[in-house]
Enzyme design. Structure first.
Site, PDB file in Angstrom:
ATOM      1  N   LYS A  14       0.783  -1.190  -0.075  1.00 20.10           N
ATOM      2  CA  LYS A  14      -0.020  -0.070   0.097  1.00 20.10           C
ATOM      3  C   LYS A  14       0.838   1.300   0.076  1.00 20.10           C
ATOM      4  O   LYS A  14       2.004   1.179   0.646  1.00 20.10           O
ATOM      5  CB  LYS A  14      -0.884   0.022   1.177  1.00 20.10           C
ATOM      6  CG  LYS A  14      -2.211  -0.503   1.296  1.00 20.10           C
ATOM      7  CD  LYS A  14      -3.042  -0.054   2.416  1.00 20.10           C
ATOM      8  CE  LYS A  14      -3.523  -1.181   3.208  1.00 20.10           C
ATOM      9  NZ  LYS A  14      -4.148  -0.736   4.666  1.00 20.10           N
ATOM     10  N   ARG A  92       6.154   1.393   7.161  1.00 20.13           N
ATOM     11  CA  ARG A  92       5.836   0.843   8.469  1.00 20.13           C
ATOM     12  C   ARG A  92       6.191  -0.336   8.756  1.00 20.13           C
ATOM     13  O   ARG A  92       6.220  -1.318   8.056  1.00 20.13           O
ATOM     14  CB  ARG A  92       4.074   0.547   8.303  1.00 20.13           C
ATOM     15  CG  ARG A  92       3.560  -0.255   9.437  1.00 20.13           C
ATOM     16  CD  ARG A  92       1.714  -0.247   9.290  1.00 20.13           C
ATOM     17  NE  ARG A  92       1.521  -0.893  10.366  1.00 20.13           N
ATOM     18  CZ  ARG A  92       0.629  -2.163  10.256  1.00 20.13           C
ATOM     19  NH1 ARG A  92       0.619  -2.655   9.392  1.00 20.13           N
ATOM     20  NH2 ARG A  92       0.299  -2.639  11.421  1.00 20.13           N
ATOM     21  N   HIS A 181      -0.309  -0.958  17.093  1.00 27.35           N
ATOM     22  CA  HIS A 181      -1.271  -0.018  16.420  1.00 27.35           C
ATOM     23  C   HIS A 181      -0.792   1.235  17.128  1.00 27.35           C
ATOM     24  O   HIS A 181      -1.360   2.374  17.265  1.00 27.35           O
ATOM     25  CB  HIS A 181      -2.649  -0.128  16.962  1.00 27.35           C
ATOM     26  CG  HIS A 181      -3.669  -1.106  16.234  1.00 27.35           C
ATOM     27  ND1 HIS A 181      -4.536  -1.879  16.863  1.00 27.35           N
ATOM     28  CD2 HIS A 181      -3.642  -1.471  14.975  1.00 27.35           C
ATOM     29  CE1 HIS A 181      -5.211  -2.635  15.981  1.00 27.35           C
ATOM     30  NE2 HIS A 181      -4.360  -2.475  14.803  1.00 27.35           N
ATOM     31  N   ASN A 212     -10.181  -3.824  11.867  1.00 27.30           N
ATOM     32  CA  ASN A 212     -10.169  -5.450  11.709  1.00 27.30           C
ATOM     33  C   ASN A 212      -9.360  -6.043  13.029  1.00 27.30           C
ATOM     34  O   ASN A 212      -9.747  -6.754  13.664  1.00 27.30           O
ATOM     35  CB  ASN A 212      -9.554  -5.687  10.334  1.00 27.30           C
ATOM     36  CG  ASN A 212     -10.589  -6.297   9.435  1.00 27.30           C
ATOM     37  OD1 ASN A 212     -11.606  -6.921   9.868  1.00 27.30           O
ATOM     38  ND2 ASN A 212     -10.304  -5.841   8.374  1.00 27.30           N
ATOM     39  N   GLY A 331     -12.260   1.916  11.501  1.00 27.31           N
ATOM     40  CA  GLY A 331     -13.389   1.723  11.030  1.00 27.31           C
ATOM     41  C   GLY A 331     -14.668   1.563  11.691  1.00 27.31           C
ATOM     42  O   GLY A 331     -15.697   2.343  11.636  1.00 27.31           O
ATOM     43  N   ILE A 332     -14.667   0.621  12.695  1.00 24.47           N
ATOM     44  CA  ILE A 332     -15.822   0.280  13.593  1.00 24.47           C
ATOM     45  C   ILE A 332     -16.032   1.598  14.595  1.00 24.47           C
ATOM     46  O   ILE A 332     -17.013   2.154  14.718  1.00 24.47           O
ATOM     47  CB  ILE A 332     -15.628  -0.755  14.439  1.00 24.47           C
ATOM     48  CG1 ILE A 332     -15.765  -2.095  13.296  1.00 24.47           C
ATOM     49  CG2 ILE A 332     -16.912  -0.869  15.272  1.00 24.47           C
ATOM     50  CD1 ILE A 332     -15.451  -3.332  14.048  1.00 24.47           C
ATOM     51  N   GLU A 385      -2.922   6.444  10.023  1.00 24.68           N
ATOM     52  CA  GLU A 385      -1.751   6.184  10.156  1.00 24.68           C
ATOM     53  C   GLU A 385      -0.575   6.643   9.030  1.00 24.68           C
ATOM     54  O   GLU A 385       0.745   6.860   9.507  1.00 24.68           O
ATOM     55  CB  GLU A 385      -1.593   4.575  10.200  1.00 24.68           C
ATOM     56  CG  GLU A 385      -2.268   4.274  11.492  1.00 24.68           C
ATOM     57  CD  GLU A 385      -2.838   2.697  11.508  1.00 24.68           C
ATOM     58  OE1 GLU A 385      -3.937   2.625  10.955  1.00 24.68           O
ATOM     59  OE2 GLU A 385      -2.118   1.850  11.951  1.00 24.68           O
TER      60      GLU A 385
END
Ligand code: ADP
Length: 401
Positions: A14, A92, A181, A212, A331-332, A385
């Site tokens: 990515k 990362r 994280h 996730n 996301g959540i 991030e």
């Protein structure tokens, strides 16, 4: 100044190219299924309205990185003329163990240290190294910086990072809590302090990253003092496919009483458990829909998921002694009012109360959703991030470290 951020997985790369003057993304993309018969590269840039999509076999990360360097400098889809216009690349890196407290300029010694941490992150660190090596080949002379997922947590005190097993296993095998994280927790913590107009060095927070992967961190005076992921990302909250906390004796019981070998148990707990194990899917949107339609499995999964988070909030509140804000992200955490409300339900006497109307508004920006009179703020802070990696990379360039 352009900074390229790269996140390499075992079969994916990515990337985002930032223009640092206005922190805008000039180009971004995702290369997936490296090594498989049909690889896929999707590249978007400010140069063209529709993205460039290519489907073909991409043999390895080297080939993938060559394609990415080619697209960034492409006449139609590119945003730079030459790779030398990239001032630095921020990578990362998942596991820095006890060695890396801060971002570092990557040289041979750093590469060797990342290699030495492979036993602690056997899936992630080799992939990260492959990405670093490929970037060195295709962006020659461009400084490469390593940003570690574990770095923010390296100040966790001993009583919080040791496991109660004989000390020799810490000494010989470095078995301890590391936490992950870190880039996300530190980014949202800084943003939360800014939003509250407080000095981060005097702010206590509980940051809850629910993507996730899920983790929760206790932050005292701007520093991580405890976090739910452990030696690996398996510990702690219930996640998309990971069980989170589980009685360790279950592993031995499974080994003795099922056909599963240790390798299968590893796979079961990391890839087939969590929300997926409980409901058949790891997508929270689908689970919430199933729950509304009356699925017992989905009701149980959401009850378990939010109960686990609530238990950690209580534990970290006690560990901190004083709390300024609870922060939801990823996301959540950013998108589900339902999950946020259930995690904080019944905590009014602890000083945490949510305003339902504010909680349910689906603005995309940083916002507070606590009820009037709530002693503790409740914030939703979109994580970024990639931007944090770019900012930390820029900092290294400035300091010339
Ligand atoms: P990753 O860890 O892969 O970066 P994300 O941070 O994108 O993951 O989070 C993915 C999770 O967020 C998925 O479970 C997805 O269902 C959930 N999610 C995204 N939007 C919503 C929403 N509107 N409501 C509930 N869950 C959501």
């Amino acid at each position: 100044m352009n900074i390229l951020v790269i996140n390499t997985g075992s079969s994916s790369i990515k990337y985002q190219l930032f223009h640092m003057e206005d922190q805008s993304v000039r180009a971004s993309g995702l290369l997936e299924r490296i090594g498989e018969p049909a690889g896929r590269l999707k590249h978007s840039s400010i140069k063209s309205e529709s993205p460039f999509v290519m489907e073909k076999h991409i043999a390895d990360h080297e080939t993938g990185m060559r394609e990415i360097a080619g697209l960034l400098t492409d006449a139609k889809f590119g945003v730079i003329k030459n790779v030398s216009e990239v001032a630095a690349i921020g990578h990362r890196v998942v596991h820095g163990g006890e060695a890396f407290h801060d971002p570092v300029l990557i040289d041979d010694t750093v590469i060797k240290a990342i290699e030495e941490h492979i036993p602690l992150a056997p899936l992630h660190n080799p992939a990260n190294l492959t990405g670093i090596r490929a970037a060195i080949s295709f962006f020659p002379g461009v400084p490469q910086v390593g940003i570690f997922d574990t770095a923010f947590h390296t100040g966790i005190p001993r009583h919080a990072y040791h496991y109660a097993i004989p000390n020799e296993y810490y000494k010989k095998l470095k078995i301890r809590r590391y936490g992950f994280h870190g880039t996300s927790h530190s980014y949202v913590a800084k943003k939360a302090a800014e939003f509250l107009d407080r000095d981060i060095a005097r702010t206590n927070l509980i940051t809850i990253h629910l993507g996730n992967g899920c983790s929760i961190t206790a932050i005292k005076n701007g520093q991580s003092i405890d976090t739910s992921m452990g030696m690996t990302p398996l510990e702690g909250l219930i996640m998309g496919t990971r069980s989170g906390d589980i009685d360790p004796a279950i592993h031995f019981y499974l080994a003795d009483h099922s056909d599963l070998k240790f390798h299968d148990i590893d796979n079961l707990l990391n890839k087939e458990s969590g929300l997926k194990g409980l409901t058949g899917t790891n997508d929270m949107r689908d689970i919430l829909k199933m729950r509304r339609e009356g699925s017992h499995d989905a009701v149980l999964a959401v009850d378990m998921y939010t109960y686990r988070i609530k238990k950690y909030i209580g534990a970290y509140y006690a560990a901190l002694g004083k709390l300024d804000a609870v922060v939801f992200t990823a996301g959540i955490g950013e998108n589900s009012a339902e999950i946020r409300a259930l995690c904080l339900e019944g905590l009014e006497d602890m000083g945490i109360a949510v305003d339902s109307a504010k909680n349910e508004s689906n603005k995309r920006t940083i916002r507070s959703v606590q009820a009037k009179g709530s002693k503790i703020a409740v914030l939703i802070v979109p994580t970024n991030e990639e931007l944090e990696i770019a900012l930390q990379t820029q900092e290294i360039l400035r300091n010339g470290k």
